[in-house]
Structure formats: C-alpha cells, structure tokens
Scaffold this active site. Sequence first.
Site, mmCIF file in Angstrom:
data_model
loop_
_atom_site.group_PDB
_atom_site.id
_atom_site.type_symbol
_atom_site.label_atom_id
_atom_site.label_comp_id
_atom_site.label_asym_id
_atom_site.label_seq_id
_atom_site.Cartn_x
_atom_site.Cartn_y
_atom_site.Cartn_z
ATOM 1 N N SER A 515 0.838 -1.196 0.000
ATOM 2 C CA SER A 515 0.000 0.000 0.000
ATOM 3 C C SER A 515 0.878 1.253 0.000
ATOM 4 C CB SER A 515 -0.960 -0.048 1.196
ATOM 5 O OG SER A 515 -1.953 0.930 1.099
ATOM 6 N N HIS A 629 -7.285 -5.794 -0.912
ATOM 7 C CA HIS A 629 -6.086 -5.088 -0.462
ATOM 8 C C HIS A 629 -5.372 -5.840 0.659
ATOM 9 C CE1 HIS A 629 -3.638 -1.497 -0.500
ATOM 10 N NE2 HIS A 629 -3.845 -1.271 0.787
#
Length: 656
Positions: A515, A629
Amino acid sequence: MSKRLLEAEDLARLQFVGDPQVSPQKDRVAYVLTKMDFEKDGYSSSIYISEFDGSQVRFTNHDDEKRLIKDFSPNWSPDGKFITFISNLTGCNQVWIRPISDDHEATPLTNLKGNVVEYKWSPDGTKLALTVQEPPEENDSDVIVVTRLRYKLDGVSDFLNTRKHIYLFNLETKESSKLTEGEFDFYGPSFSPDGQTLYYLGTTDEFQEIEYIPSIWQYDFTKMESSLFHQGKGPITALSPSPDGKWVAFIGHDHGECYSKNVDVWAISTASKEVVNLGHTLNRTVDNPVRVDASYDTGAQKVIWDQGSSSLYFTATDQGSIQLYRATLEGEVSEPLSGSKHTITSFTMIDDEKAILVQAHSHSTGDLVLQNINEKKDKKNLTDWNDTLFSEISLSTPEHIIFTGEDGLEFEGWILHPTLRKEGEKQPLVLQIHGGPHSAYGYGFQHEWQLMAARGYAVLYTNPRGSQGYGEDFMKRVVGDWGGEDYKDQMTAVDYVLKKYDYIDRNELFVTGISYGGYMTNIITTRTDRFKAAATQNSVTNLYSMYGTSDIGFYFNGAQLGGADMWEDEEIIMKYSPIRYVRNVKTPTLILHSENDYRCPMEQGEQWYIALRRLGVKTKFVRFPSESHGISSKGKPKHRLERLNHLIGWFEEHRE
C-alpha cells in the site's frame, strides 16, 4: 530436542484467538478460535469457552466436509443460560443459540433475507437488535448500473447493491421487524440499560456521498419512533450506554472524514446532550493500527464502562504497543493498565479489578490473558493455542532501536536478526515499510518476517513520521509531504543499521512494502540504486488516476496531499506520484497486486509494470485473482503461501 527453522507452510498451522465475552456470572469467558484450512482454501472458526483456571471446552462443532463454517460473534444471554453467535451454516450469516447447561445442539434463531452483521441482546433478554446487510434486488441482467459516488468498498464484493438496516428480533415470537428504512446505511445498535431506547449509527445527510459522517440515532420503544440523538462531526464507532443510563460513550473525533487525527473516547449526556472528549490528553489513537500478517481477531473496537458509570476502559496505541487504559468523566486518563511490548487486539472486563485481554507479542499471535489491572505483572495466560508449534521452532527476537532523522526528529524501529547468524559471514537485509501512512509496526507476530529471518535475512522495520502511536503532530508530519522527510527517515534507518551491525552486507539490501509501503518502495527505487531488488505490493504509483479509481481516492488523496484538488492542483499531485520519476528506476522489481484491490486498484500496478518493461528494467508482475487489499493477512491461504514464495524467491534470485 533441537528446534527447527520456521517454514512457509507453518502458516497453515497458526490458530487465532479473538472476541472474548465474559459471562454475566463473571466466571468464564467465551471466545472465537479461527483456523486456516488449506484444503478448502479459507478460514473456519468456532466458539470456545474458557474457565478462569485455563480449561477449555469447544462450544460449537459445526464442521463440514465441503464448506468452511464460521461461527463467530458470541454473546451471552443476560441470565447467562444461553450463548448466541453468528454462523454461516445455513448459507448466509444468521444468529444461532445454544443453552449452556446441557448437550443440546445449537439451533438457528433468525432466518432473515441477507446477512446478520452484528447484534445485541436487550437487557431483559426478550429481544435482539440486529444489523442486517440486505441482499440486492433480484435482477435477470448481469449489467451493473452505478448511480452512487461511493459505489465500491475494498473487501466487500456486493457493496454497491446492498444496504445495512436495523432489525428487531423477538425471542418469544421469533418474529422480526425492521426499524430503519431508505437508501441509507444504519448499524451499530446498542440498548440503553432500561431497554427503552435503542441507539444506533447512520446518516441521512444529502452530502453523505461527498463526506460520510455518521450520527447517533435513538429509537424510543414507548413512542415507537426514531429521532436524532447526536449530530456527528467525524467518525463514530463503538456505542456504549453507561449502566446508569446517563451517558452514551463512543470512539471517534470531530474533524470530518479525516484519517490524520487521533480517535478518542467521548461521552454524551443523555439529559443535556453535552459532548465530552475524555481521552484527548492521552494524545494516542483509540484504535489498532499495528499491522501484522498473523492475526484474525473478529472482535470489534470497544469501550466498556466501569460498574459505577464514572469511567471507561479502552485500548490505545503507544509506541508499537496497544495497552489498556481508563478515562474518567472528568477527562483524567490512567497510566497503562497492561504491560508494554504487547498488542491487545480485543478485550472485555470481568469487573473493575480484572480484565480478559487477547494479547499478542513478537512470539505470539495472541492468546487470552487474565489481567489484574491494578498490578501489571499479575496476569495469567488462559490459552496457548500455538504453543505446540512454537515449541518446535527457533524464532528471532526483535531488537528495538531509536533513530534520529536528518531534522533531529526521533522515531523508532526494530531489527529482526537472522535466526541463525553465520560467524564471519555477511548476510542480507530486507527493509519492510508499513502502509497507511497512518498505521504502525510494533509488538506482534509476523510470520513473513520470521520466515525471512529463518532464510538468513535481517529484517528492518520502522515507524517513521506519519505513523500512529506517537501523538497527532507526529502523525501529521507526512501530510503534504509524501516521499519527503518520510523517505529520509527510511534511509536514515538503513544507514544506521549498516553502521552498527557489521554482519549486514551493504551490497545485498532489499526493500518491500504494501500500500503506502509499496508507494515508498517505488519512490525509493526512483531515487537510489542501493537496493539489489524491490518488491512493491498493492502499491500506489499514480496519485492522479487513483483519485478516480480507488474506493477512497476522491477524498483521501486530497487530504493526504495537503488539500490538493485534482483539477486545480494537477502539478502538485503528479509531483508526489512515483510514475513521474519511473525513468530513474534501475532496480529489479517484483510487482504483487490483487485483482480485486479497490483501495489501491490494479491499474496502479499495471502502470508501474508497463513503464518498467518499456524502460527495460527487469520486472515480474504477479496478479492474485479474487483478492482484495488485505491479501497478506486475510487472503486465501494458498494465495498467501504463493505470495510468500514469490516475494522471498525474488530476493533469493537477486542475491550474489
């Protein structure tokens, strides 16, 4: 017996404790145990009961040869005679019930259309308040029609066509009624102690698509109507009415939809509606931002009142630890009531002297701990689910380090030395960078890092400026400066360990992150060639395109870049975007990205891959289907294992 080194496949043997709930009689605790199932490629969970002497009983036994059964969210009936829980045994999540005193099997209570997300017992034991995620309307077409600005959410596959609403379930008649309506989401129900009011969260604001700020609502069972109790000014979670009915506590802040603020404990007077911030003097966030890849606690963040309605218990993050605190209605915050160098992922109170914690540390994924809150050293482990596995394995113990940045700012980090140090030999180093940027590393078990240490790598991980757990000013230092001083902090840490530990091979440095950590990995490779190879995971490469493709990009990006507007400040946005500087990259790069990542969408990884390939940089692009994610900690077990093999294999390939 000599111990062996950790292996990648040991991931499948880890078991995870979470969501403790003490019985009304204060004599035992129910909790959730989650396990991985590699054959079915997922996770299963069961409800267990622990006595305070540490003896354990499995309470639900819903194994299935073909499906993954998840029993979770245990709650005791007010009289302590039953435990309810949510289970997917019937194909969707419904509330089930089982008596404590006999061998009767659990039976389903609810049979609602949609999935029960959460629920609460009424104080008199006659009702359940439910949050139900209603199913989409039946449609013969597979064409998706979008009219909402917020039409996707990472990790939620059917977010677009579903809404959450509050239902009331009558345990005597087994009938349910719907309390909220409309194209809105309502959730988080909690009864007043007299059972006459139900508090819950949601908003009907016409601007909720632009800025989502929930408010607190109240349903009056006498009048049979809902009304606004408190107009929210920022995020709100964990509603908790006081035992005397005079206050409603919650976790949140009053600065809009902003990620760069601490969330505190607040209380609202039910009489005057006065709102008091009880935890602001602590200057630490009442949240769990410490990132690990070996945790599966299903418990929600909470605040718990003391028996006299004069103070509240909560957990907050401080310097890599998550500890238990108490705040009074006068705003006085205690010293930590639990030990440091641990992370509490969920908790419950027995009384005003004892707590049950799910407490993890660098060699534990988290177990139930009986804690005397008046004496930190007086604690007892009630569970040790991974003890057999860990007794077989040699693990590395992290060493804590305080770094000083170029501008004099101190920040902390840790180094995990290779499990087996080879005398006189140089060994490689991996720099791990956390996401967020407002998350943190700390005292939790990291399977990936221990695996790297077992393979002969040192692992360096830090909490540079922007991290949580060091106060709000420290957290804000990265806002409007992505890839600035935070980059220098990372390089400072690398330089420090190279100088201090002469066994580290400065010619075999590697870097990775997920991320925002992937963003920093990209930034690093555009500025230096000191790393032999890089692995960028679910990363950010183009902040401009992310405005329109990420589930949070249209409001998160601007706030993080100091208020940059996508039309007025295109130059500023691109200045912070790694893709602008990709021509500088020479470092061999592995790109790991999830196909269903809505936070940092696949197009971010695709842009980086195409650019590197065009420029002739050695690169490999690994795409994980059906993953979101959070693949490193919540992904399918087989994908998690394959991800580890690709990651470490890439570094191994580029060692001399």
